[in-house]
Design a protein around this motif. Sequence first.
Motif, PDB file in Angstrom:
ATOM      1  N   GLN A 100      18.800  35.830  19.106  1.00 37.37           N
ATOM      2  CA  GLN A 100      17.816  36.578  19.888  1.00 37.37           C
ATOM      3  C   GLN A 100      18.076  38.078  19.847  1.00 37.37           C
ATOM      4  O   GLN A 100      17.148  38.887  19.951  1.00 37.37           O
ATOM      5  CB  GLN A 100      17.838  36.091  21.341  1.00 37.37           C
ATOM      6  CG  GLN A 100      17.475  34.622  21.484  1.00 37.37           C
ATOM      7  CD  GLN A 100      17.693  34.122  22.901  1.00 37.37           C
ATOM      8  OE1 GLN A 100      16.888  34.383  23.787  1.00 37.37           O
ATOM      9  NE2 GLN A 100      18.783  33.400  23.112  1.00 37.37           N
ATOM     10  N   LEU A 107      14.696  30.593  18.209  1.00 39.46           N
ATOM     11  CA  LEU A 107      15.219  31.622  19.106  1.00 39.46           C
ATOM     12  C   LEU A 107      15.051  33.020  18.514  1.00 39.46           C
ATOM     13  O   LEU A 107      14.861  33.993  19.252  1.00 39.46           O
ATOM     14  CB  LEU A 107      16.689  31.349  19.418  1.00 39.46           C
ATOM     15  CG  LEU A 107      16.960  30.123  20.295  1.00 39.46           C
ATOM     16  CD1 LEU A 107      18.453  29.880  20.432  1.00 39.46           C
ATOM     17  CD2 LEU A 107      16.332  30.292  21.673  1.00 39.46           C
ATOM     18  N   VAL A 137      23.559  31.457  19.519  1.00 36.88           N
ATOM     19  CA  VAL A 137      22.366  31.417  20.361  1.00 36.88           C
ATOM     20  C   VAL A 137      22.008  32.820  20.835  1.00 36.88           C
ATOM     21  O   VAL A 137      20.849  33.238  20.818  1.00 36.88           O
ATOM     22  CB  VAL A 137      22.581  30.474  21.562  1.00 36.88           C
ATOM     23  CG1 VAL A 137      21.505  30.691  22.629  1.00 36.88           C
ATOM     24  CG2 VAL A 137      22.571  29.019  21.109  1.00 36.88           C
TER      25      VAL A 137
END
Length: 423
Positions: free
Chosen positions: A65, A121, A61
């Motif tokens: 990004q 993301l 996660v």
Amino acid sequence: MRPGVITHGSTDDLLPLHRQPGFLSFLLSRLAAVFAMQIQAVVVAWQVYAITRDPMSLAYVGLAQFLPMVLLLLPAGDLVDRFPRKRILQLSWAVQALCSALLLALSAAAGGDVTPYYAVLALFGCARAFTGPTLQSLLPNIVPRAQLAQAIALNSSIMKIAVIGGPLLGGILYAVGGSLAYAVCLGGFVAALALLVPVPLRHAQQSGPLEATAWRRFTAGIGYIRHQPIILGAISLDLFAVLLGGVVALLPIYAQEVLHVGPEGLGALRSAIAVGALLMGLYLGVRGIRRHAGTVMFAAVAVFGVANLVFAFSTLFWLSLAAMLVAGAADMISVYVRMTLIQLATPDEMRGRVNAVNMLFIGSSNELGEFRAGSMAAWVGVVPAAVIGGLGTLAVVGVWMRAFAPLRRVDRFDEATAEAARS
């Protein structure tokens, strides 16, 4: 001069900060966007971990990004110095609104594959590459220089309202339904876009000649910071403190497996960090740091490391909340000193590129720190990963105090401005 920028030297400069044209609208705009981002961060992390039950999924996660930000921050900083900053911010928030809409669709579909979440993301990270340097460069264009330090403290503390309320609301909304949470995020970004429209940029300065080649423009911010040991020391100290000491990525695991609390407890842990930062930001907005700024910054980072060590060993929810509260307060001091040094020592025509480098080292280090924490938790366990991070932060403080003596010796902020003038 960037197109669409107004430059004024008027009686507006004598107004109190809260009456400066556009300042309150700018704060509300940022508040709405940060609220949306904080809700989304809690919901995505919990949802991905709920699907996979794998600590490495939390690492991905952050990585999804981080990578786009690394690739795009330097070109983004160049664009921020060449084109209307407000328009760039509007476009980046529009893309983030699109990401919330896509996550809403994924949540409604209730699939078991997390790969599409990582893809969204990554797009979100692309938009954030432009958001960060633009926001940091806009504030000095909205308020007079004499009120900038106060504006930085107030802006940072007000944003903590969203950082406090966002995770709490995110946990509650996720308990009701993930789709509802993403719908609220979408509404937050739309509100931010609307509130930004009336904000004037009254304090931009005349731009100097741009470097001839794109590469020289992209790297100008790096070159500027490299010759400013005070700024370089402040940025790199904060970078390694966040990279090594941050435990945000581990909060879902601690909430479920160590502290045995649900999504509401996770939201409370994330909010405790912001509560500490908010209280400290309000104090700094009134009193500020007038002496021994460098020493105060090193002490704050050391306290941040100790607080994270307490959290690492804690099995009591109230003690973990207290540790996160102290960590947030210490981090706010570090952010306040770093941002004031950067803004006061950087000419306006360089702010986009210098702030892009700052975001590259600081903003993206949050995501890389999440990858570090998540991957280390998968390898050695969640508690050892948190302990190693806290000890690493304290080691960095010791090394940086020797390596960046000019930063340690900074007394008043205007000394950093003088350092910039001599380079």
